[in-house]
Design a protein around this motif. Structure first.
Motif, PDB file in Angstrom:
ATOM      1  N   LEU B  83      43.806  83.452  31.632  1.00 24.29           N
ATOM      2  CA  LEU B  83      43.689  84.916  31.553  1.00 24.29           C
ATOM      3  C   LEU B  83      45.023  85.548  31.150  1.00 24.29           C
ATOM      4  O   LEU B  83      46.072  84.949  31.321  1.00 24.29           O
ATOM      5  CB  LEU B  83      43.243  85.474  32.909  1.00 24.29           C
ATOM      6  CG  LEU B  83      41.905  84.956  33.446  1.00 24.29           C
ATOM      7  CD1 LEU B  83      41.692  85.429  34.887  1.00 24.29           C
ATOM      8  CD2 LEU B  83      40.747  85.411  32.558  1.00 24.29           C
ATOM      9  N   ASP B  88      43.309  91.287  31.192  1.00 22.86           N
ATOM     10  CA  ASP B  88      42.060  90.768  31.756  1.00 22.86           C
ATOM     11  C   ASP B  88      41.961  91.151  33.227  1.00 22.86           C
ATOM     12  O   ASP B  88      42.975  91.350  33.901  1.00 22.86           O
ATOM     13  CB  ASP B  88      42.022  89.239  31.608  1.00 22.86           C
ATOM     14  CG  ASP B  88      41.964  88.807  30.153  1.00 22.86           C
ATOM     15  OD1 ASP B  88      41.341  89.542  29.350  1.00 22.86           O
ATOM     16  OD2 ASP B  88      42.533  87.761  29.819  1.00 22.86           O
ATOM     17  N   ASN B 157      39.197  92.170  26.209  1.00 23.71           N
ATOM     18  CA  ASN B 157      39.514  91.802  27.590  1.00 23.71           C
ATOM     19  C   ASN B 157      38.290  91.232  28.312  1.00 23.71           C
ATOM     20  O   ASN B 157      37.173  91.657  28.071  1.00 23.71           O
ATOM     21  CB  ASN B 157      40.033  93.017  28.358  1.00 23.71           C
ATOM     22  CG  ASN B 157      41.262  93.608  27.697  1.00 23.71           C
ATOM     23  OD1 ASN B 157      41.982  92.910  26.989  1.00 23.71           O
ATOM     24  ND2 ASN B 157      41.498  94.897  27.915  1.00 23.71           N
TER      25      ASN B 157
END
Lengths: 324, 374
Positions: B83, B88, B157
């Motif tokens: 991530l 994110d 995202n």
């Protein structure tokens, strides 16, 4: 100025807020091309498309939980729950997440969410389609509860709810949806959450009500003797409710009757009655009266008119309070 | 008409670094750099020590109930590595602390939270996460909605949400899976299957052979991995994140791991677990395995480990000192945090609380009828 019914006024408010702010998202069961079972979202899908008017899977907790996530990430979701009887599965999401998020994160994660819900009886609906659960949510800290009765109030309050930085349950008395029209300005306007409205002024007694029962109260006032002057208050917001307006009125009249469609025990009438005696004790000429639904289940529709508050019962309570 | 097959499916299982430290070069090549592997090992070690210290804090009355993460650190760090912090999102349960720290949450927040202070959930603005979620299985729906917002804003995202095996029995889990799928929300559902939901073992929790297969019903790509293997977790996560960023919707990862500690400090797992089962899982400890890997690559040795353990101790001590050094919250905050603006009745109650709890003169509050309010 257009003359609109409650459905049209709410539809107009949704349409205008969606136009103004592309973060406003409508979601729920059948709210898309079908326009919702009461047609409140009619035309929105055609105008705003799939991404902003979402026909969701049939799951109320899913609708509210997903909407909470949207709100946490800077959208302004306006989910519709098809009938108040189906709020149950979403209760956990409403009370344990929507209502708590701001407080438990001390303001870091907020939930600007407006849950629209048709409410109440009187339309010969199937079982579980006619309840009045507003007090349950008024008793749950962290969520505002609104129940406008007129098209004008509904438009202004819905716009306030959508723009409110916190979660709001917006109850729409379904008995009123198409029962009358009134002039509603085309331009956007807001009515503050938490402000009640004096429907008619009077000096001898105060009637406090909200939702569809307003019309039974108006009928009772019409039937009252000409020499009796009654003040009628439409609460409009259930939580936080406008105690200042009630207290000011009761201090003037000395008598108070609270009228609601929901069952009596632990209903909002109990809270109002209690606060009236706390704040207006020395002004009271009679005990506060309540005219409410019974502590029974809302009956299926053959008996619903017997259950619902009517002008006669309101009239009797008014008479008793005046004669005390 | 003859019967035909309406649907068939199988679930892949991925293991790259096994408990003996054996590494699958073919699957594992280029997944995690040496530098990253060292970093993850250090993070897992710090988290383990934080857990041990937290346990002592609770036992000595310095902290309330605390759920140890012990044994599940690889699933947390292996997934968070895929991530991008600050972009994110993570929507956690409460047994993936290491992932939260990788996303940028200061470590003392978690302790402050379990010490009974909501400010531990006051997520800093640059950290994209929701607070720890105590009700089981209800938070994954928020991930579906958060992801939807990212999708219609047109960002790349993604949202990772963590939950245990017990959570997959909850209705909201299934609604979240369905909503995320139907809405093509960029969510990675990370199931930490640690075999136990407090005292209820997995085979009493569900009749399905794997947790991963539950995702099949929602048309979601799904995989089962060795959750104590940072490489296997990263492998599955890379795949899922790639799909999510490409607009292909959610994925499911079942990370098979084990809760080496009690459910929380209020629990005693000896009442219901076979010690032999625990022993077997101690041998599969993700820290031991990762260390073996680093040693095999000549990246690690006993001296380095001793230094790390000392450093971890220092870090944890500092974190505890920070958490304990925070002053008690003001009572006004419980009223002020309810809404953007507290309404009239909340203000009245706040003032009443001040006069009754804090002994201030009621006449100072400007209230009428104070005698019945205080």
């Amino acid at each position: 100025m257009a003359t609109l019914n409650l459905v049209q006024a709410i539809n107009l408010a949704l349409q205008q807020e969606m136009q103004k702010d592309d973060r406003v998202i409508v979601l729920g069961e059948d709210v898309g091309p079908n326009g919702g079972v009461f047609r409140v979202t009619e035309g929105l899908h055609a105008q705003f498309g799939d991404d902003r008017v979402i026909d969701t899977p049939l799951a109320e907790s899913g609708i509210i939980g997903t909407a909470i996530g949207m709100a946490m990430n800077d959208l302004r979701p306006v989910p519709e729950i098809q009938f108040e009887g189906f709020l149950g599965p979403a209760y956990d999401q409403i009370v344990n997440h929507a209502a708590r998020s701001r407080s438990r994160s001390r303001g870091a994660i907020t939930v600007p969410l407006t849950i629209r819900v048709p409410v109440g009886g009187g339309i010969h609906a199937p079982e579980l389609h006619s309840d009045s659960p507003e007090a349950i949510y008024a008793h749950s800290p962290g969520i505002k509860v609104v129940m406008p009765t007129t098209p004008y109030d509904a438009k202004g309050l819905l716009i306030s709810a959508i723009r409110d930085p916190d979660p709001v349950i917006f109850f729409e008395p379904k008995r009123v949806y198409r029962s009358f029209r009134e002039e509603v300005p085309e331009d956007e306007y807001t009515i503050p959450i938490g402000e009640a409205k004096i429907v008619s002024e009077g000096d001898d007694l105060t009637v406090v009500t909200w939702g569809a029962s307003l019309f039974q109260c108006i009928e009772a006032l019409d039937n009252a003797p000409d020499d009796v002057s009654i003040e009628l208050i439409d609460l409009r917001t259930i939580d936080p409710f406008d105690m200042d307006m009630i207290a000011e009125s009761v201090e003037k009249t000395g008598r108070c009757v609270v009228v609601h469609e929901a069952a009596m025990t632990c209903g909002l009438g109990a809270e109002i009655s209690s606060r009236v005696q706390e704040r207006c004790f020395l002004h009271l000429e009679a005990p506060v009266q309540r005219v409410t639904g019974f502590d029974t289940l809302m009956p299926y529709y053959k008996l619903e008119n017997e259950y619902l508050v009517n002008a006669k019962r309101v009239g009797q309570a008014i008479e008793e309070a005046l004669a005390y | 008409m003859p019967k035909t097959t309406a649907y068939t499916a199988s679930i892949e299982y991925i293991s790259i670094l096994d408990e003996q430290g054996k590494f699958d070069e073919k699957l594992g090549k280029g997944l995690i750099t040496d530098e990253q592997a060292l970093d993850l090992y250090e993070r897992m070690t710090v988290c383990r020590q934080l857990d041990e210290f937290a346990f002592k804090l609770q036992r000595s009355g310095r902290m309330g109930t605390y759920p140890q993460n012990k044994g599940q650190e690889a699933a947390a760090v292996g997934s968070a590595l895929a991530l991008t912090p600050g972009q994110d999102w993570v929507v956690p349960s409460y047994r993936e602390n290491a992932a939260l720290f990788m996303m940028g949450l200061p470590m003392h927040y978690v302790l402050q939270y379990w010490m009974g202070d909501e400010r531990g959930s006051q997520i800093p603005e640059n950290v994209k996460m929701t607070p720890l979620s105590v009700p089981i299985g209800t938070h994954m729906l928020h991930a579906a909605g958060i992801g939807y917002a990212e999708r219609i804003r047109g960002t790349k995202n993604v949202v990772a949400t963590y939950f245990g095996d017990g959570a997959t029995s909850e209705g909201d889990f299934h609604e979240a899976m369905n909503f995320a799928s139907v809405l093509k929300s960029p969510v990675i559902f990370i199931n930490q299957n640690n075999s136990w939901a407090i005292s209820v073992p997995r085979d009493k929790q569900m009749a399905s052979e794997t947790v991963a297969q539950k995702a099949l019903a929602y048309g979601m790509p799904t995989v089962r991995v060795d959750g104590n293997d940072i490489f296997a977790v990263k492998y599955a996560m890379d795949d899922a994140v790639k799909r999510a960023r490409a607009g292909e919707g959610p994925s499911f990862i079942e990370a098979v791991t084990y809760r080496l500690g009690d459910h929380t400090t209020a629990d005693d797992a000896r009442r219901y677990r076979d010690p032999q089962e625990v022993e077997a899982w101690i041998a599969r400890d993700p820290l031991i395995r990762t260390r073996k890997y680093l040693e095999s690559k000549k990246l690690w040795n006993q001296a380095k480990d001793d230094t790390l353990q000392e450093r971890a101790k220092t870090i944890v001590k500092e974190v505890v000192a920070t958490a304990e050094g925070v002053s008690k919250p003001e009572i006004d905050s419980i009223f002020n945090a309810m809404f953007a603006e507290p309404h009239t009745e909340l203000v009245r109650q706040r003032d009443t609380m001040r006069t009754s709890s804090l002994g201030k003169d009621p006449s100072q509050t400007g209230l009428k009828n104070t005698t019945q309010n205080v």
